[in-house]
Design a protein around this motif. Structure first.
Motif, PDB file in Angstrom:
ATOM      1  N   GLU A 557     -60.724 -18.772 -37.939  1.00 42.70           N
ATOM      2  CA  GLU A 557     -61.682 -17.626 -38.860  1.00 42.70           C
ATOM      3  C   GLU A 557     -61.565 -17.785 -40.323  1.00 42.70           C
ATOM      4  O   GLU A 557     -62.416 -17.981 -40.957  1.00 42.70           O
ATOM      5  CB  GLU A 557     -61.415 -16.216 -38.413  1.00 42.70           C
ATOM      6  N   LEU A 558     -60.183 -18.187 -40.853  1.00 44.71           N
ATOM      7  CA  LEU A 558     -60.012 -18.118 -42.268  1.00 44.71           C
ATOM      8  C   LEU A 558     -60.695 -19.686 -42.402  1.00 44.71           C
ATOM      9  O   LEU A 558     -61.154 -19.662 -43.536  1.00 44.71           O
ATOM     10  CB  LEU A 558     -58.581 -18.411 -42.374  1.00 44.71           C
ATOM     11  N   VAL A 560     -63.152 -21.295 -41.263  1.00 45.74           N
ATOM     12  CA  VAL A 560     -64.483 -21.385 -41.047  1.00 45.74           C
ATOM     13  C   VAL A 560     -65.016 -20.563 -42.218  1.00 45.74           C
ATOM     14  O   VAL A 560     -65.964 -21.073 -43.137  1.00 45.74           O
ATOM     15  CB  VAL A 560     -64.962 -20.642 -39.881  1.00 45.74           C
ATOM     16  N   SER A 561     -64.352 -19.569 -42.652  1.00 46.25           N
ATOM     17  CA  SER A 561     -64.952 -18.588 -43.665  1.00 46.25           C
ATOM     18  C   SER A 561     -64.734 -19.656 -45.140  1.00 46.25           C
ATOM     19  O   SER A 561     -65.479 -19.381 -45.948  1.00 46.25           O
ATOM     20  CB  SER A 561     -64.086 -17.310 -43.982  1.00 46.25           C
ATOM     21  N   GLN A 562     -63.779 -20.291 -45.237  1.00 41.64           N
ATOM     22  CA  GLN A 562     -63.372 -21.347 -46.446  1.00 41.64           C
ATOM     23  C   GLN A 562     -64.444 -22.686 -46.283  1.00 41.64           C
ATOM     24  O   GLN A 562     -64.359 -23.513 -47.295  1.00 41.64           O
ATOM     25  CB  GLN A 562     -61.799 -21.933 -46.414  1.00 41.64           C
ATOM     26  N   GLY A 563     -64.897 -22.798 -45.008  1.00 45.96           N
ATOM     27  CA  GLY A 563     -65.901 -23.904 -45.123  1.00 45.96           C
ATOM     28  C   GLY A 563     -65.139 -25.154 -44.822  1.00 45.96           C
ATOM     29  O   GLY A 563     -65.626 -26.357 -45.020  1.00 45.96           O
ATOM     30  N   ASN A 566     -66.123 -26.042 -39.136  1.00 43.87           N
ATOM     31  CA  ASN A 566     -67.265 -24.889 -38.943  1.00 43.87           C
ATOM     32  C   ASN A 566     -66.868 -24.695 -37.481  1.00 43.87           C
ATOM     33  O   ASN A 566     -66.016 -25.141 -36.713  1.00 43.87           O
ATOM     34  CB  ASN A 566     -68.742 -25.529 -38.885  1.00 43.87           C
ATOM     35  N   GLN A 567     -67.567 -23.714 -36.802  1.00 45.86           N
ATOM     36  CA  GLN A 567     -67.451 -23.031 -35.664  1.00 45.86           C
ATOM     37  C   GLN A 567     -67.438 -24.340 -34.404  1.00 45.86           C
ATOM     38  O   GLN A 567     -66.608 -24.280 -33.454  1.00 45.86           O
ATOM     39  CB  GLN A 567     -68.127 -22.009 -35.189  1.00 45.86           C
TER      40      GLN A 567
END
Length: 1038
Positions: A557-558, A560-563, A566-567
């Motif tokens: 999740e970290l 993905v939030s940082q780019g 991706n999921q």
């Protein structure tokens, strides 16, 4: 205080909005260390003479004033004093006094202004307070670090904040800070105030929190100390008494921005977490009711180990030897060692048949050896995970010994090519004494492996035991402090912090070649094993664990939030590894036979045939030519180094040796010398280790000579025998049995072409190493298909020295022999004696002559396979005038005698022999002396059993048949419930098909091995001799 005053504050007016930077980079060498820089909020114009054009002049005046206040005009002196003491802007400067009658009153008015300001002492005290604060964080910051991923326990078992740390983990929350500050200032601990937060202080050379800056406001100093020492990493290092090492660690953890990772490194870390996590989940899905001791709760261990290995490989290491307990072992095998997954999965198949000899072991005890390419460094690396028992930490010294051996054989004298990694559990690391013993080997010359990386999987629980009940120390790792090993505690739910700590640990080992500890503070998601219910004993902890989000999910999740990913990419990584597991699972179903040799941790290339069998089943003669014996004897009785002064008593010993050689005779010490020396000539490395082995406990060996005039100058004559001989290592060990025997066992694992011996100071003391004997030496081959040729020299003999200096407990070794006492083997089998040796789990001997001792040592290497050898060595026989052997017994064509038959008058008329006594070891000389005194040489024959196990059925049958009318008796000096009787009697009975009884002559049963009373000892000895030679002693028992 005088020196501190002269190191007065350097001043430069700065606005609060300016970035605080020092001009010290360009200042003269006389610049002071404790200088303070004030941040003024008033504009520079408040001092009308300060401008860009005058700044250089002011600076020169300031440095002149620092050197000598009288060297500048009085007005400058007043200005610098006022400013230095904290005068508000605009008031520090005072106009030069007029030359008028009223000037005296003006001077009087000016002086109070200066004197009213705080003096230089206050300035220095503030700086010292800040330095003390920085040091407090360096020493005790780890106590408030956020290490527990569950947020329940403090890793140091103490919820309080150290009294000398201002902030807490609330990170400068103003209310908390004010309270902490009040507590520390009311009592005058630091003497700082809330108003000091924005004051700028010069940083000492013992911190790197400034980065490129050498001065910071106090608020920023505290914030950066918090970031370095009170987040997810807790660093213990200030006990290290080496400035360079402490500075190195400070720089690694204090420098701003050091813990930065590239996107590629983050993706690699995520992929490794995926493999670690999904492997355990796959096993749980497929075998939910099987014990596997999974890694759930510390999945970060896999990327942690891989990071250590990557960094070490980058620094030149090409061989890593690992030891670990059972938790996470399968995961390490799969994702670190890269064991084929199908080989792991088929271990769960209960229908699989074992193909190899031996009994095998459970899957989470097995080891592995694998050579592969390290994908990060693109260099070859060999990984070996040593097999281990359930006895936690017992494998520690074994790994150390194997590492030392591999370093020795490849000439790696500094540990740059071969290294070890040891994994531990928190409860075992604190609770098992072998950890302490192993640490104390870490820096000894003949035992050092030049640094080990220790990784503690700190579950914060031991089975069901709370850590507050499991240790008295704050951390489980405190034992490492005894060798000045830095300890890096890290919250395992912060994967990037873990990776950084592991990089630093690998770099530390590469830089300083010393031990280092990584404490992974984690949790155990399941019970002790997958079948265990932890809620019985830790309900609150496991309620929190049930709520805990897995580290993989958190980190994904970290990123993905940082780019960074991706999921879909994350899900694809999971699917890819799941597919690998499924395909391996399908292949595992094709496995029908379990090959234990596929799990071998220490292969010996070239020693066996390709299918692991001995290249022959014969043993050549262990004798030597007379020239070789004489040459070795001459070196053993001389000092091969010039201008070397030995002790006068030793000169007499060497002279006696020389006389023995001239007479073609050897005593015990000389026989050992000749066995060792001849093997060195053949390229066999010999390593003799143990307490006081260099001289010998009984002052008989003297393999290391000491110059009486030059301190620490020594000579080892054994290394001066031949031009191209193998090296001889003889080393006094620390006062440890468990650790040192484990170490030597590991050393012997590395190569079959070495004779590795461990000698107990007295045989009685081997029982403190019983774990190594019981779990490794005795069953090692049966459990792990791993042969080992280690030799145990155990001084043994009842000589009136009391219960702790008499018995090597032969009954214990014989009880653990794997031969059947009730089955007579095929005595006509070709090479019967060699086949017996090949089938046994170890060899147990008690030699009565130096010549036989010589042969059994040489046979240990000349055999086409390796077995542990247990030798009960003598004490009084070392100097017994009858315990001598002629060169004739050691010449070509001679062998080790498993049995030494009677060779006296009894052999001339065997029909007249009334009693045949069997015995072993020293008691033979007591028996022959008594027989001579009673003049019974024709009536009583004495046969010595030199090799007790494997039992020499064939030779003993010949002896019994030689004396058809003789009754049989076993004679020993040990008590009846000890010694050899219970082992020998049933085998002798089997040998003769139970045709006759086997009587006993010896001491009565007893709890202790020997009496402590000399008179009682002699009385017992005479009683057993009376029984042995009383031909009517057993008539009433018939």
């Amino acid at each position: 205080m005088f020196h501190l005053r002269t190191c007065a504050a350097k001043l430069r007016p700065l606005t609060a909005s300016q970035t605080v930077k020092t001009f010290s980079q360009n200042r003269p060498a006389a610049a002071r260390t404790f200088g303070q820089i004030r941040c003024y909020t008033a504009p520079v114009a408040a001092e009308p003479f300060l401008s860009g054009t005058s700044s250089n002049y002011v600076e020169e005046m300031y440095y002149a004033w620092l050197e000598n206040p009288k060297s500048v005009h009085k007005s400058w002196d007043i200005f610098f004093r006022n400013t230095n003491a904290g005068a508000p802007p605009g008031t520090a400067y005072q106009s030069p006094l007029p030359l008028s009658p009223g000037s005296l009153s003006a001077v009087a008015r000016a002086r109070p202004l200066v004197e009213a300001q705080p003096n230089v002492d206050k300035l220095v005290e503030d700086h010292l307070a800040v330095q003390s604060l920085i040091r407090a964080y360096q020493i005790r910051g780890h106590h408030v670090a956020q290490l527990d991923p569950l947020g329940i326990l403090d890793a140091d078992l103490d919820s309080s904040v150290p009294a000398d740390i201002i902030s807490s983990t609330d990170k400068l929350d103003l209310a908390v800070f004010k309270e902490r500050l009040r507590m520390l200032t009311v009592g005058g601990f630091y003497g700082l105030d809330e108003s000091d937060l924005d004051k700028v202080f010069h940083l000492p050379t013992t911190t790197f929190i400034g980065g490129q800056e050498s001065a910071l406001p106090l608020r920023e100093i505290i914030r950066r100390l918090e970031m370095a020492y009170c987040q997810h990493i807790g660093v213990e290092f200030m006990f290290i008494n080496d400035l360079e090492q402490c500075q190195w660690i400070r720089q690694k953890f204090e420098t701003p921005g050091v813990m930065q990772f590239t996107n590629e490194e983050k993706r690699t870390l995520l992929a490794r977490l995926v493999r670690s996590t999904r492997f355990e989940e796959f096993l749980q899905r497929k075998w939910s009711s099987e014990k596997r001791f999974g890694l759930e709760g510390c999945e970060v261990l896999i990327p942690a180990l891989k990071t250590i290995i990557d960094k070490s490989s980058e620094n030149g290491v090409d061989y890593v030897i690992m030891g670990m307990p059972h938790r996470g072992r399968l995961n390490v095998l799969a994702n670190v060692i890269r064991k084929e997954l199908e080989q792991i999965f088929c271990q769960f198949d209960s229908k699989l048949e074992a193909a190899d000899e031996g009994s095998g072991d459970v899957k989470y005890h097995l080891g592995m050896y694998h050579r592969r390419i390290n994908r990060v460094t693109d260099r070859n690396i060999t990984l070996s995970l040593v097999a281990n028992p359930s006895h936690l930490e017992a494998a520690d010294p074994v790994v150390m010994g194997k590492t030392k051996a591999e370093q020795f054989y490849c000439g790696d004298t500094e540990g740059k090519k071969v290294m070890s990694i040891l994994l531990h559990g928190d409860a075992a690391f604190a609770g098992q004494g072998i950890v302490y013993e192993t640490f104390h080997l870490s820096d000894l010359p003949s035992y050092t492996t030049h640094g080990t990386v220790h990784v503690v999987v700190n579950n914060q629980i031991g089975f069901t035991t709370d850590p507050r009940m499991a240790r008295s120390s704050p951390y489980p790792t405190d034992v490492a402090r005894v060798v000045n090993a830095p300890i890096f505690h890290v919250n395992s739910d912060d994967p990037e912090a873990v990776m950084y700590v592991c990089k630093v640990a690998a770099e530390w080992r590469s830089t300083f070649h010393k031990d280092v500890v990584v404490d992974l503070v984690c949790y155990r998601r399941n019970g002790h094993n997958e079948m265990d219910e932890p809620m019985f004993t830790q309900p609150l902890m496991y309620k929190q664990i049930r709520k805990q989000k897995p580290v993989l999910q958190k980190y994904a999740e970290l990123l993905v939030s940082q780019g960074v990913v991706n999921q879909p990419e994350y899900e694809e990584e999971i699917s890819k590894y799941d597919k690998i597991c499924e395909e391996a699972f399908a292949r595992s179903k094709d496995e029908k036979i379990l090959h234990i040799k596929h799990w071998l941790d220490s292969p010996w290339p070239g020693f066996f045939t390709l299918d692991g069998q001995p290249r022959s089943m014969t043993c050549p003669s262990t004798g030597l030519t007379e020239d070789i014996l004489t040459h070795i004897g001459n070196v053993a009785s001389s000092v091969p180094v010039e201008n070397f002064t030995i002790h006068g008593g030793l000169s007499r010993i060497l002279k006696t040796r020389g006389e023995l050689v001239k007479n073609r005779t050897v005593d015990w010490a000389l026989a050992e010398y000749m066995a060792f020396g001849s093997l060195l000539k053949e390229g066999i490395h010999i390593r003799l280790s143990g307490q006081d082995v260099e001289r010998g406990t009984f002052s008989h060996r003297h393999h290391v000579l000491h110059d009486q005039n030059v301190d620490k100058r020594t000579c080892i004559p054994m290394n001066h025998l031949w031009p191209n001989q193998a090296p001889y290592t003889v080393c006094n060990s620390s006062l440890s049995e468990y650790g040192v025997l484990g170490f030597e066992l590991g050393f012997a694992m590395a190569s079959p072409n070495a004779l590795v011996l461990w000698e107990a100071q007295f045989g009685d003391f081997h029982n403190t190493a019983q774990c190594i004997i019981d779990q490794f030496i005795c069953p090692g081959q049966a459990k792990w298909v791993r042969q080992n040729g280690i030799v145990l020299l155990l001084p043994h003999g009842m000589e009136g020295m009391g219960p702790e200096h008499s018995s090597a407990r032969p009954e214990r070794f014989l009880q653990m022999c794997n031969d059947d006492p009730d089955v007579l083997p095929d005595l006509k089998e070709a090479n019967f004696d060699i086949n017996q040796l090949y089938d046994c789990n170890w060899v147990v001997v008690n030699c009565s002559t130096p010549g036989n001792f010589f042969h059994v040592l040489r046979r240990q290497i000349l055999l086409p396979f390796r077995k542990p050898l247990i030798i009960f060595t003598p004490k009084s026989l070392l100097r017994h005038p009858e315990a001598r052997s002629s060169f004739d017994e050691m010449l070509p064509g001679t062998h080790f005698q498993r049995v030494i038959p009677e060779d006296g008058p009894a052999t001339q008329n065997p029909e007249n022999v009334k009693r045949l006594l069997f015995c072993t070891g020293k008691v033979y000389y007591d028996l022959t002396r008594e027989r001579k005194a009673r003049d019974m040489a024709g009536q009583v024959a004495i046969t010595r059993i030199e090799q007790l196990s494997p039992f020499p059925f064939d030779l003993l049958l010949q002896e019994v048949q030689k004396y058809p009318h003789a009754e049989l008796a076993w004679c020993q000096e040990e008590h009846k419930n000890q010694g050899y009787y219970d082992y020998v009697k049933p085998r002798l009975r089997t040998t003769i098909n139970r045709a006759k009884p086997v009587w006993y002559a010896g001491r009565d049963p007893a709890a202790a091995p020997a009496t402590g009373n000399k008179k009682t000892h002699l009385t017992e000895l005479q009683r057993l001799l009376d029984t042995a030679f009383d031909l009517d002693a057993f008539k009433n028992f018939s």
